[in-house]
Write a protein that holds these residues in place. Structure first.
Motif, short mmCIF file in Angstrom:
data_model
loop_
_atom_site.label_atom_id
_atom_site.label_comp_id
_atom_site.label_asym_id
_atom_site.label_seq_id
_atom_site.Cartn_x
_atom_site.Cartn_y
_atom_site.Cartn_z
N ASN A 1 -16.26 -21.67 -23.48
CA ASN A 1 -17.72 -21.55 -23.38
C ASN A 1 -18.14 -21.10 -21.99
N ASN B 1 -17.82 -17.54 -21.98
CA ASN B 1 -18.96 -16.94 -22.68
C ASN B 1 -20.20 -16.90 -21.80
N HIS C 1 -23.83 -16.67 -26.70
CA HIS C 1 -23.61 -15.77 -27.82
C HIS C 1 -24.65 -14.65 -27.85
N THR C 2 -24.25 -13.54 -28.47
CA THR C 2 -25.19 -12.46 -28.79
C THR C 2 -25.35 -12.44 -30.30
N PHE D 1 -22.94 -14.09 -34.98
CA PHE D 1 -22.91 -14.61 -33.62
C PHE D 1 -21.62 -14.13 -32.95
N PRO E 1 -19.32 -14.06 -29.48
CA PRO E 1 -19.17 -14.73 -28.18
C PRO E 1 -19.29 -13.73 -27.03
N ASN E 2 -20.09 -14.08 -26.03
CA ASN E 2 -20.35 -13.16 -24.93
C ASN E 2 -19.09 -12.87 -24.10
#
Length: 289
Positions: free
Chosen positions: A134, A137, A172-173, A184, A186-187
């Motif tokens: 995370n 992300n 997320h994008t 969704f 993950p960045n």
């Protein structure tokens, strides 16, 4: 909870006095009973004050946070800040203010915030190690925010998905696909992977048509030309005029057709050409392999 509240000097003193009085009562000094009741009442009052103050701070703080979020949102809209940055900053400000509010509430309860901060730091390190993905992300979200490989409203292809960017969050994008699915991404992986941005104003439509050997070239070109001229959405500017050529000679003749259309007309033109080749060639007596 009592252990936490004892960090307050007044509550601690009241508890010590209550313990002393209780020992006197147990030793036979009945005159100390009223003093014990008084000390217990003092403790309850102090605890009650702390709880009420913490509750008041929380309620007022929530209203303040909501007002600040609304103010920031209006300011960014008035300044014309990019929608991508707006969503990212709103999330960041809301999380930061909420953490500060929780610290204020805990402080009102009499907990030593210095020790609490050290505890939070230790917990943060543990969570950081457990949630390293995370954190990647989050870093990826910052990269997307500042480098801007795409914006809210763009159509992109990434990680096997194609859709319109609806929101760029901290981790997320969010994409909406053509069949109205919400994806969704993950960045972290998105910022370091391959992303195709399909949001240019004009997009090329590629088509391959196969016909048997012996088919007259002029008949194929004439049929394709009539088909192209019959759709006003197909651009015909000098720098983007339609292209027709034989691209391969195999078991059949393969013609490559390249057309240009506006982004919003891409799929209309694509399906028009697919259906049009079938019907137009059938009328012209041209077989399709």
């Amino acid at each position: 909870m009592l252990h936490l509240l004892q960090a307050d000097p007044l509550v601690s003193a009241a508890v010590d006095n209550a313990e002393t009085t209780a020992k006197e009562v147990l030793s036979g000094d009945t005159s100390a009973l009223s003093a014990l009741a008084s000390h217990c009442l003092d403790v309850c009052v102090e605890v009650g004050k702390s709880i009420l103050l913490a509750l008041l701070i929380y309620i007022v703080g929530r209203f303040v946070i909501r007002g600040i979020n609304l103010l920031i949102s209006k300011m960014m809209e008035r300044k014309g800040v990019d929608a991508t940055i707006q969503g990212f900053l709103k999330n960041l400000v809301n999380i930061t203010l909420t953490i500060l509010l929780l610290v204020a509430v805990i402080s009102a309860l009499g907990v030593n915030t210095t020790s609490f901060a050290a505890l939070i730091a230790s917990i943060g390190i543990a969570f950081g190690m457990a949630l390293s993905g995370n954190l990647q992300n989050l870093a990826g979200g910052l990269v997307i925010l500042f480098l801007k490989p795409f914006r809210v409203g763009d159509t992109i292809e990434a990680m096997g998905n194609t859709g319109t960017v609806r929101q760029i969050q901290l981790f997320h994008t969010i994409l909406t696909t053509a069949d109205n699915k919400t994806v969704f991404l993950p960045n972290g992986a998105l910022s370091s992977g391959t992303v195709t941005n399909c949001s240019n104003d004009v997009r090329r439509v590629d088509l391959t048509v196969s016909v048997p050997h012996g088919t007259k070239d002029e008949d194929v070109r004439k049929a394709l030309g009539q088909l192209i001229e019959g759709n006003a959405k197909i651009l015909a500017t000098p720098e983007r005029k339609p292209f027709i050529a034989i691209s391969a000679i195999k078991g059949s003749l393969e013609y490559t057709v390249r057309l240009w259309a506006r982004q919003e007309d891409y799929w209309d033109v694509y399906h028009y050409m697919q259906e049009g080749v079938y019907t137009t060639f059938a009328k012209a007596g041209i077989a399709i392999c």
